[in-house]
Scaffold this motif. Structure first.
Motif, mmCIF file in Angstrom:
data_model
loop_
_atom_site.group_PDB
_atom_site.id
_atom_site.type_symbol
_atom_site.label_atom_id
_atom_site.label_comp_id
_atom_site.label_asym_id
_atom_site.label_seq_id
_atom_site.Cartn_x
_atom_site.Cartn_y
_atom_site.Cartn_z
ATOM 1 N N UNK A 188 -12.081 -18.247 99.911
ATOM 2 C CA UNK A 188 -11.589 -19.549 100.601
ATOM 3 C C UNK A 188 -10.066 -19.398 100.861
ATOM 4 N N UNK A 189 -9.815 -18.456 101.900
ATOM 5 C CA UNK A 189 -8.315 -18.114 102.097
ATOM 6 C C UNK A 189 -8.000 -19.290 103.212
ATOM 7 N N UNK A 190 -6.400 -19.572 103.049
ATOM 8 C CA UNK A 190 -5.897 -20.136 104.138
ATOM 9 C C UNK A 190 -5.445 -19.394 105.317
ATOM 10 N N UNK A 191 -5.329 -18.369 105.197
ATOM 11 C CA UNK A 191 -4.704 -17.499 106.272
ATOM 12 C C UNK A 191 -5.383 -16.132 105.890
ATOM 13 N N UNK A 192 -5.588 -15.210 106.865
ATOM 14 C CA UNK A 192 -5.873 -13.915 106.769
ATOM 15 C C UNK A 192 -5.054 -13.133 107.561
ATOM 16 N N UNK A 193 -4.242 -12.054 107.036
ATOM 17 C CA UNK A 193 -3.171 -11.285 107.838
ATOM 18 C C UNK A 193 -3.697 -9.927 108.383
ATOM 19 N N UNK A 194 -3.705 -9.658 109.583
ATOM 20 C CA UNK A 194 -4.275 -8.550 110.300
ATOM 21 C C UNK A 194 -3.214 -8.061 110.971
ATOM 22 N N UNK A 195 -3.499 -6.919 111.320
ATOM 23 C CA UNK A 195 -2.499 -5.989 112.287
ATOM 24 C C UNK A 195 -3.333 -5.615 113.491
ATOM 25 N N UNK A 196 -2.578 -5.651 114.710
ATOM 26 C CA UNK A 196 -3.348 -5.021 116.134
ATOM 27 C C UNK A 196 -3.794 -3.669 116.023
ATOM 28 N N UNK A 197 -3.020 -2.720 115.285
ATOM 29 C CA UNK A 197 -3.491 -1.280 115.251
ATOM 30 C C UNK A 197 -4.642 -1.052 114.199
ATOM 31 N N UNK A 198 -4.358 -1.635 112.882
ATOM 32 C CA UNK A 198 -4.808 -1.165 111.681
ATOM 33 C C UNK A 198 -6.241 -1.745 111.820
ATOM 34 N N UNK A 199 -6.521 -3.181 112.215
ATOM 35 C CA UNK A 199 -7.694 -3.748 112.305
ATOM 36 C C UNK A 199 -8.520 -3.989 113.701
ATOM 37 N N UNK A 200 -9.713 -3.942 113.550
ATOM 38 C CA UNK A 200 -10.258 -3.872 114.967
ATOM 39 C C UNK A 200 -10.298 -5.387 115.642
ATOM 40 N N UNK A 201 -10.476 -5.393 116.955
ATOM 41 C CA UNK A 201 -10.619 -6.806 117.619
ATOM 42 C C UNK A 201 -11.802 -7.462 116.950
ATOM 43 N N UNK A 202 -13.044 -6.617 116.640
ATOM 44 C CA UNK A 202 -14.370 -7.213 116.205
ATOM 45 C C UNK A 202 -14.058 -7.913 114.591
ATOM 46 N N UNK A 203 -13.260 -7.257 113.887
ATOM 47 C CA UNK A 203 -13.001 -7.874 112.524
ATOM 48 C C UNK A 203 -12.134 -9.381 112.743
#
Length: 285
Positions: free
Chosen positions: A75-90
């Motif tokens: 039940x997160x309030x926010x998920x932190x990603x990065x354009x290079x590390x994580x895919x657009x699909x994710x």
């Protein structure tokens, strides 16, 4: 409260996000260093700093494959990603769960913007300011240190079978330039040009033919990164054979590719690396 991430996506939060899932190792370390350990609920199996988080937080997969059901259950309030590390699909699939904040980092300025953003987003402005001061101080100090160093031509390898290197338009390349290392595989498009240009080496992490290294730039130094590939002495030997005189050095990949608070340590590391390169016995023929 309205905030805009580094891809220009707008996010609205009623209150400060309290439950964070971080899908980028260097950003997990930064969140911890900003005093947000209690707010982090989920991390990847590659989030190794600080080490104890692996036993106190839920592991939700890697950076390229995640377990959506596990993330949802947190039940997160926010998920932190990065354009290079994580895919657009994710990123797209995670948006079904909660807001996804995506960072995009090529330069030290981008890095500092991320820290400033996190300070505002998580109400940790003072801590963010402290880290920005440390980074800026270390950066200026390093720029003085490097002024009298001679430029060197380098190749920075990140993978074998096939051999892949860090090209232009990457954070690694930015840190190489800061060290006066001229990356022979820097295809040099600026961000705007990158879309249009047909570069000499395709992509930001191009596959390269090592047999052509002499004619493609003949580096003075070959760096073998400690991550993501575990290079061995035989790789160093093989690559060295395809240059006239290059010194081959195993380097700490985290220092060249992790952004966030890690940069403070990176500048110290680069000083030691420069000193090592200055030692006469290193120049093998």
């Amino acid at each position: 409260m309205n905030f805009t991430d580094q891809l220009g996506t707008q996010h609205t939060f009623e209150t400060t996000p309290k439950r964070i899932v971080s899908l980028v190792p260097s950003q997990t370390e930064l969140l911890y260093d900003l005093g947000l350990e209690d707010a982090i609920v989920g991390i990847t199996k590659f989030c190794v700093h600080p080490f104890h988080l692996k036993s106190t937080k839920t592991i939700v997969g890697g950076t390229k494959q995640v377990k959506l059901d596990k993330i949802k259950a947190l039940q997160p309030d926010i998920i932190i990603c990065n354009k290079e590390e994580n895919t657009q699909e994710i990123v797209d699939s995670l948006k079904e769960i909660c807001p996804v904040w995506v960072t995009d980092i090529y330069t030290i300025e981008d890095n500092n913007k991320m820290i400033q953003d996190f300070g505002q987003l998580f109400n940790k402005r003072t801590e963010a300011m402290k880290w920005l001061d440390k980074i800026n101080f270390a950066h200026q100090d390093f720029q003085k240190f490097i002024t009298d160093k001679a430029p060197r031509k380098v190749a920075y390898f990140i993978w074998a079978n096939p051999y892949m290197v860090a090209g232009g338009n990457t954070f690694i390349n930015e840190l190489l330039k800061l060290n006066k290392f001229e990356n022979i595989y820097d295809n040099n498009p600026t961000r705007g040009e990158a879309e249009q240009s047909v570069a000499k080496y395709e992509g930001r992490y191009p596959e390269v033919v090592v047999q052509k290294m002499r004619i493609q730039g003949d580096p003075d130094v070959i760096f073998l990164s400690s991550e993501p590939f575990p290079f061995k002495d035989e790789h160093a030997f093989e690559l060295g054979r395809h240059t006239h005189h290059a010194t081959t050095i195993f380097v700490d990949g985290e220092m060249f590719s992790w952004y966030g608070s890690r940069l403070v340590k990176a500048f110290d590391y680069f000083k030691k690396l420069q000193d090592r390169l200055g030692e006469p016995h290193l120049h093998s023929h």
